[in-house]
Scaffold this active site. Structure first.
Site, mmCIF file in Angstrom:
data_model
loop_
_atom_site.group_PDB
_atom_site.id
_atom_site.type_symbol
_atom_site.label_atom_id
_atom_site.label_comp_id
_atom_site.label_asym_id
_atom_site.label_seq_id
_atom_site.Cartn_x
_atom_site.Cartn_y
_atom_site.Cartn_z
ATOM 1 N N ASP A 210 0.830 -1.205 0.000
ATOM 2 C CA ASP A 210 0.000 0.000 0.000
ATOM 3 C C ASP A 210 0.870 1.262 0.000
ATOM 4 O OD1 ASP A 210 -2.272 1.593 0.141
ATOM 5 O OD2 ASP A 210 -3.184 0.419 1.760
ATOM 6 N N GLU B 212 3.029 5.652 -3.682
ATOM 7 C CA GLU B 212 3.184 6.684 -4.721
ATOM 8 C C GLU B 212 4.592 7.316 -4.726
ATOM 9 O OE1 GLU B 212 -1.048 5.973 -4.047
ATOM 10 O OE2 GLU B 212 0.608 6.406 -2.702
ATOM 11 N N ASP C 250 -8.478 3.918 -3.670
ATOM 12 C CA ASP C 250 -9.571 4.144 -2.715
ATOM 13 C C ASP C 250 -10.771 4.811 -3.389
ATOM 14 O OD1 ASP C 250 -7.770 3.124 -0.912
ATOM 15 O OD2 ASP C 250 -7.233 5.061 -0.054
#
Length: 793
Positions: free
Chosen positions: A400, A403, A473
């Site tokens: 997760d 970025e 998300d």
């Protein structure tokens, strides 16, 4: 630093560089042609007969650059010829002609019939322009190409909230990886070519230049223009070339193609095991249960410790899942709070970056580790392995927050100094390097178990790291469901073979929706149907939404179970497609242009795709049944059936002609599915998990109307022995004229391979060989022992 000094020195040069540079001289070498220009240099490298690399610089020499994307060293150099005429230098391979204009250095790519495939703009085809971005002097690198009016363009990664469109002709797209925005610098054209830009800075695609006659790709920082041209003309060929350059996608374990059950978040060991019991006690097929974040709480992020009050014995928990034939995946983050031994170790060895995440739970600013540092990648894996995998036995990684996400402060990502260089030059490559460290170290330390990783971002080349992209998300809304379809299509058209979304969406106004309402039962049902035909099949988000949940009505539960069973019955088909992904560079979730590139009617359809070569999937993304106004809506959706073939309705067996649009009936239990004539679909038995039963009985559905083939792939399911040749294939071929099915020899071998099995053949027609259930009668049963068999019908 040298780069930024050079920028200042050459600012005047770049002021004049809006005029393209002429060729002064050129020289052929073993792998291509080097050009000296009156303003700079150019190199055209012949990677193979269908793929070339173009490098252009306005400087006096090319900078030394080790590509993060490309892992092919191109040892095998194909034959090519170089010639010239008054106006052009011409490089010829066995498949393409590359014509370079002597006056402008603009490149034109032609096929062997001398028809143009792609052409650089003669005025601004390749440029490097001095600029300053967030106080950093840079070279902005640009390429511009001509784009005919009848062209369609696909790829460029996954952008979950950007658009409901699928065709990039005539529109723009930012390519800077940040929260809910992805980037893969790969573009496919219906003209039969692909482009890939080897640059990791934030970039932009402009698809409507010069009244929609050109498109442009602009990277905000680089020391050269560096792109690859790939000629198919079929999309499968282009993606195979991309994977040849950037790395093959490894096989996932077979269980990874079953259902994942996940939620934000399971709070305790007892809750995880209750989910296991809910599935197994209700005979609902599932293969993996996922532990999401903050299992470490009240410890801080980066501790990699499951808090013992809530998870008193993680190994026992994982063992209990394994006893129930359920695999276990755990979320890991590249973020570290102060006050842990892991943070201290990384900090001591200069393995932390100064990029920080504003922790939404603790309201602290926690550091990302520097994934561009090889020592940091090694330490990160060692900490994860020693704390979670070695002691507990987890089976997969949920990767997760990669970025890296630092909110709106993206300028700080550009101004940072990674181990490898300035952040502006490596803005998009964090997840690529993060997953590279995980994959390479997993292969070294857990050699007998295939890696499956679920990753929130991806970049070109990341498929080689056993990474599945999920769309992030997204909200629990119909708008979000509708946008997932084209984004999944374009993500896979960018070369990443495995993509998924949170079935149901992740959040509703950052909380959990009331899943018990009729509206949310309908939304989840439609998303689940779409998920059944996504490469990876995965429930996740806020609020209880397991298939056994009391939030679902009995009708909803029945429909969900129907599609869960369909996914598992299709396991021989899906796992064989995954074999093609690894061995042939195949794409499972397919833009319609993969199979129907010559049908212009498909170019801008955002909500239909092929799942393998057989299924035309048409998700329903509109609310129709669950509020006062929907009673007035037609319970249909428009479906376009591509031309040049006939189509079978999967649910009824009715045959329809291609080249027409129809209004398909869509009762809540039905997603429109159509099977291309000539398809062969192997369907297995009912299963509770992917490897529950040997595939000794397979129903083989034949859809007459055209010749067709299918290659059944099998191996040992969860190790890397297939890389040593331990796998087997069986080819099925249907001859329409003779109405004959040929089952070829079983080629190859592996431990546990079946020597005998039964193929129940069904010739599909109206009412026969339809839907989910095992057909009650067969047109022929073939006892197969590995030798070629012909069967006439």
């Amino acid at each position: 630093m040298i780069k930024y000094i050079l920028i200042a020195a050459f600012t005047v040069l770049f002021f004049f560089n809006s005029v393209n540079a002429a060729i002064i001289s050129y020289k052929k070498d073993t792998d291509g042609v080097n050009f000296k220009l009156d303003k700079g240099l150019m190199k055209i490298k012949i990677c193979n007969e269908s793929m070339v690399q173009v490098k252009y610089s306005s400087l006096d020499q090319f900078s030394i650059k080790k590509s993060l994307m490309i892992n092919n060293d191109w040892k095998a150099i194909p034959q090519f010829l170089v010639s010239e005429n008054k106006n052009e230098v011409i490089i010829a391979t066995s498949r393409i002609l590359i014509k370079i204009n002597k006056a402008t250095n603009a490149i034109k790519y032609n096929d062997l019939n001398n028809l143009t495939i792609l052409e650089e703009d003669a005025t601004n085809g390749k440029q490097m322009l001095a600029d300053t971005i967030v106080t950093i002097p840079v070279f902005r690198c640009e390429t511009q190409f001509l784009s005919p009016f009848d062209e369609a363009l696909y790829g460029l990664g996954c952008h979950p909230e950007d658009t409901l469109s699928v065709n990039y002709k005539g529109r723009n797209q930012n390519l800077g990886i940040k929260y809910l925005t992805g980037a893969i610098p790969v573009l496919l054209s219906t003209k039969g070519y692909g482009l890939m830009w080897d640059n990791y800075s934030e970039s932009n695609f402009y698809g409507a230049e010069a009244d929609n006659t050109k498109f442009k790709y602009v990277s905000e920082s680089g020391t050269m223009v560096d792109y690859y041209f790939m000629y198919g003309p079929d999309f499968d060929k282009i993606i195979a070339l991309y994977r040849t350059a950037t790395g093959a996608a490894p096989m996932f374990p077979k269980w990874a193609f079953g259902l994942f059950q996940s939620q934000d978040r399971y709070q305790s060991q007892a809750e995880v095991l209750s989910v296991k019991n809910g599935y197994r006690n209700n005979n609902i097929p599932v293969d993996c249960i996922v532990q999401d974040w903050f299992y470490w709480e009240p410890n801080v992020i980066g501790s990699h410790v499951m808090y013992p009050t809530r998870f008193p014995n993680p190994k026992k928990m994982v063992d209990e899942l394994h006893k129930a034939n359920i695999h276990a995946m755990i979320s890991i983050w590249p973020v570290f709070a102060k006050g842990t031994p892991n943070y201290d170790q990384l900090n001591k060895e200069a393995c932390l970056s100064d990029i920080k995440w504003d922790n939404i739970n603790t309201h602290t600013f926690d550091n990302y580790y520097d994934a561009h540092n090889p020592r940091a990648r090694e330490l990160y894996w060692q900490q994860v392995k020693d704390s979670l995998f070695a002691p507990h036995g987890w089976d997969a990684l949920w990767v997760d927050q990669c970025e890296p996400d630092n909110g709106s402060l993206t300028h700080l990502r550009k101004q940072t100094n990674y181990y490898i260089g300035k952040g502006i030059d490596y803005y998009n490559s964090y997840s690529l390097m993060h997953t590279e460290g995980l994959y390479n170290n997993w292969r070294k330390d857990i050699a007998d178990k295939r890696l499956f990783s679920l990753v929130r971002q991806t970049y070109a080349g990341q498929q080689r790291n056993a990474a599945t992209l999920w769309s992030g998300d997204v909200t629990c809304t119909w708008r979000a469901l509708k946008s997932q379809v084209p984004q999944g299509i374009n993500a896979c058209a960018s070369g990443t073979p495995y993509w998924t979304s949170d079935i149901g969406g992740y959040h509703f106004n950052w909380g959990a929706p009331d899943w018990s309402t009729p509206a949310n039962n309908e939304l989840f049902t439609r998303w689940f149907q779409f998920g059944t035909f996504s490469p990876i099949f995965r429930i996740h988000g806020k609020g209880e939404r397991a298939m056994f949940s009391d939030n679902w009505t009995s009708k909803t539960k029945s429909i969900l179970l129907k599609y869960d069973h369909l996914r598992y019955r299709l396991m021989p088909y899906i796992y064989s497609l995954s074999g093609k992904v690894t061995n042939q560079g195949y794409t499972m979730m397919r833009s319609l242009a993969f199979d129907f590139r010559d049908d212009a009617n498909i170019y801008s359809i955002p909500d239909q795709y092929m799942f393998g070569s057989a299924f035309l999937v048409c998700p329903v993304t509109t609310q129709m049944y669950s509020n006062d106004t929907t009673s007035k809506l037609a319970k249909t959706r428009t479906v376009y059936l591509p031309k040049s073939t006939q189509w079978y309705d999967f649910w009824t067996g009715n045959v329809l002609n291609g080249g027409q649009s129809i209004e398909a009936q869509v009762p809540i239990e039905t997603i429109p599915l159509y099977i291309k004539a000539g398809s062969i679909i192997p369907m297995g038995q009912y299963l509770q998990h992917a490897t529950e039963k040997p595939a000794d009985v397979i129903e083989v559905r034949i859809y007459p109307g055209n010749d067709g083939k299918f290659l059944l792939y099998e191996d040992e399911n969860d190790n890397y022995n297939y890389e040593k040749g331990k796998f087997a294939t069986i080819e099925f071929a249907w001859n329409e004229k003779e109405r004959m099915l040929t089952i070829g020899n079983q080629n190859g071998s592996f431990t546990g391979m079946l020597n005998k099995r039964k193929f129940n053949i069904v010739i599909v027609k109206q009412g026969n060989g339809v839907g989910v259930d095992i057909n009650p009668k067969f047109d022929k049963t073939i006892e197969y022992s590995g030798k070629r068999v012909n069967a006439s019908f």
